[in-house]
Design a protein around this motif. Structure first.
Motif, PDB file in Angstrom:
ATOM      1  N   GLU A 124       0.926  -1.071   0.064  1.00 52.68           N
ATOM      2  CA  GLU A 124       0.019  -0.116   0.157  1.00 52.68           C
ATOM      3  C   GLU A 124       0.864   1.242   0.152  1.00 52.68           C
ATOM      4  O   GLU A 124       0.718   2.262  -0.732  1.00 52.68           O
ATOM      5  N   VAL A 125       2.160   1.126   0.749  1.00 53.76           N
ATOM      6  CA  VAL A 125       2.741   2.340   0.961  1.00 53.76           C
ATOM      7  C   VAL A 125       3.448   2.593  -0.278  1.00 53.76           C
ATOM      8  O   VAL A 125       3.445   3.803  -0.849  1.00 53.76           O
ATOM      9  N   ALA A 126       3.942   1.444  -0.680  1.00 55.97           N
ATOM     10  CA  ALA A 126       4.783   1.614  -2.261  1.00 55.97           C
ATOM     11  C   ALA A 126       4.125   2.227  -3.226  1.00 55.97           C
ATOM     12  O   ALA A 126       4.411   3.195  -4.033  1.00 55.97           O
ATOM     13  N   GLY A 127       2.469   1.529  -3.193  1.00 62.40           N
ATOM     14  CA  GLY A 127       1.907   2.051  -4.354  1.00 62.40           C
ATOM     15  C   GLY A 127       1.241   3.492  -4.379  1.00 62.40           C
ATOM     16  O   GLY A 127       1.179   4.304  -5.138  1.00 62.40           O
ATOM     17  N   ARG A 128       1.004   4.049  -3.179  1.00 63.01           N
ATOM     18  CA  ARG A 128       0.407   5.199  -2.691  1.00 63.01           C
ATOM     19  C   ARG A 128       1.527   6.345  -3.040  1.00 63.01           C
ATOM     20  O   ARG A 128       1.366   7.251  -3.519  1.00 63.01           O
ATOM     21  N   TYR A 129       2.772   5.884  -2.669  1.00 62.11           N
ATOM     22  CA  TYR A 129       3.892   6.684  -2.749  1.00 62.11           C
ATOM     23  C   TYR A 129       4.094   7.029  -4.360  1.00 62.11           C
ATOM     24  O   TYR A 129       4.309   8.301  -4.712  1.00 62.11           O
ATOM     25  N   ALA A 130       4.134   5.852  -4.953  1.00 64.31           N
ATOM     26  CA  ALA A 130       4.230   6.230  -6.547  1.00 64.31           C
ATOM     27  C   ALA A 130       3.446   6.973  -7.106  1.00 64.31           C
ATOM     28  O   ALA A 130       3.522   7.867  -7.905  1.00 64.31           O
ATOM     29  N   GLN A 131       2.098   6.962  -6.772  1.00 65.20           N
ATOM     30  CA  GLN A 131       0.846   7.473  -7.229  1.00 65.20           C
ATOM     31  C   GLN A 131       1.090   9.078  -6.879  1.00 65.20           C
ATOM     32  O   GLN A 131       0.960   9.872  -7.746  1.00 65.20           O
ATOM     33  N   LEU A 132       1.424   9.360  -5.597  1.00 66.63           N
ATOM     34  CA  LEU A 132       1.678  10.974  -5.409  1.00 66.63           C
ATOM     35  C   LEU A 132       2.852  11.431  -6.003  1.00 66.63           C
ATOM     36  O   LEU A 132       2.638  12.638  -6.345  1.00 66.63           O
ATOM     37  N   LEU A 133       3.873  10.586  -6.174  1.00 61.41           N
ATOM     38  CA  LEU A 133       5.016  11.023  -6.833  1.00 61.41           C
ATOM     39  C   LEU A 133       4.919  11.362  -8.160  1.00 61.41           C
ATOM     40  O   LEU A 133       5.142  12.377  -8.825  1.00 61.41           O
TER      41      LEU A 133
END
Length: 356
Positions: A124-133
């Motif tokens: 979840e953290v990795a996916g949300r981070y990539a999305q925000l980036l």
């Protein structure tokens, strides 16, 4: 009743004076109220009140006769029964607190969901981070500090900042203790990102366009989950925290001798012997010269000579620059410890792995 926290009797609901009377009766023969009051130096009425309180909780017994005499019960059974009742009361209170918390959470979640997201799984953290980036169009502010987590590079591509997005990163110097960290920071600045170093960072943090922020739930345990903050006031405060840290941090360049605006390029290949590679690999883990000498069975002077020769060959003036340029040369790849195959350090935005 004056139940004070520094009294051992407070935990079972007795005040200091009641506890003192009980202690007296435990080591004395049965006594009437007047005798107890005389020993305690208080009025008969106050002694009577305290003795009746002890009787209510079954710690003392009153004998028949005139005058009545007071006797303490066996402490193991009388105090044991009282403690058992107190434990039952505490268990009920804890159960009530849990039920109240569940009700609070149920009522608060709908109100706060749009302000803060809680991410508990690494994916979840990795996916949300990539999305925000990917969604960032102006700037990304980044604080990176140990401990780091790893992400499987085969599961998803490493996220990068988009063209024209300004990246500013501050790394805690402890994060520059292994080859992967040095290489990650180097790649993070290769696209024009700005880097500074600080001896201490208050938390891990990534701020995206000053509209959202990502930070761990617990700084000392990044794998425990992360928070995505959307509250304008909170994000503004976190951005202000970054700016304070940025102003105090020391600027660093990973391309010694070249302007930051110059096209990113690696230094020309420089040969290195195996002993120097070993020494620099251990140095990159944070080991001091004496520890390296002991580990390799050589003298401290020999360690310093290899480090000095490496600095001369690389054109570096400080041990920090030696570590950076040695990582760029690939000198540390074979010796320095790092994540298992298929993983990389999670440092943050730019050409780096996920920070969490």
């Amino acid at each position: 009743m004056d139940v004070t926290s520094d009294s051992p009797w407070g935990s079972i609901g007795l005040d200091r004076f009641e506890g003192q009377l009980l202690e007296h009766l435990m080591g004395s023969p049965p006594a009437d109220t007047a005798s107890v009051a005389h020993v305690a130096g208080v009025s008969t009425a106050k002694a009577e009140q305290a003795l009746r309180r002890l009787e209510e909780v079954s710690l003392v017994q009153r004998s028949a006769g005139q005058p009545a005499r007071w006797t303490a019960g066996p402490p193991r059974s009388s105090l044991g029964a009282l403690l058992a009742r107190r434990r039952t009361e505490l268990a009920r209170a804890e159960d009530l607190a849990e039920r109240l918390y569940a009700a609070y959470e149920a009522a608060s979640a709908p109100r706060s969901a749009h302000l803060v997201e809680v991410l508990q799984q690494g994916e979840e953290v990795a996916g949300r981070y990539a999305q925000l980036l990917r969604a960032s169009s102006v700037e990304v502010l980044h604080l990176a500090k140990p401990p780091y987590v790893t992400a499987d590079r085969t599961s998803a591509p490493v996220p990068e900042v988009g063209p024209g997005v300004r990246l500013r990163s501050v790394y805690e110097t402890e994060g520059f203790t292994d080859a992967v960290s040095l290489d990650t920071a180097s790649r993070g600045t290769a696209g024009g990102g700005e880097l500074r170093l600080a001896s201490f960072l208050p938390t891990k943090l990534v701020v995206f366009d000053r509209t959202s922020a990502l930070l761990p739930v617990r700084s000392e345990r990044p794998a425990a989950g992360s928070l995505v903050v959307h509250s304008f006031a909170l994000v503004a405060s976190l951005a202000a925290l970054f700016e304070m840290v940025w102003d105090q941090a020391v600027p660093a360049s990973l391309n010694a001798g070249h302007a930051r605006t110059a096209p990113p390029r690696r230094p020309a290949a420089v040969p290195v012997d195996e002993r120097t590679r070993e020494i620099l690999g251990l140095m990159a883990t944070g080991m001091k010269d004496d520890a390296i000498a002991r580990a390799l069975g050589i003298s401290r002077r020999t360690v310093q000579k290899h480090v000095s020769d490496a600095g001369t060959a690389l054109g570096a003036k400080t041990r920090f620059q030696i570590g950076l340029l040695a990582a760029e040369q690939g000198w540390l790849d074979r010796r320095a410890p790092g994540p298992a195959p298929g993983t990389r350090h999670a440092h943050g935005p730019g050409r780096t792995a996920v920070t969490s």
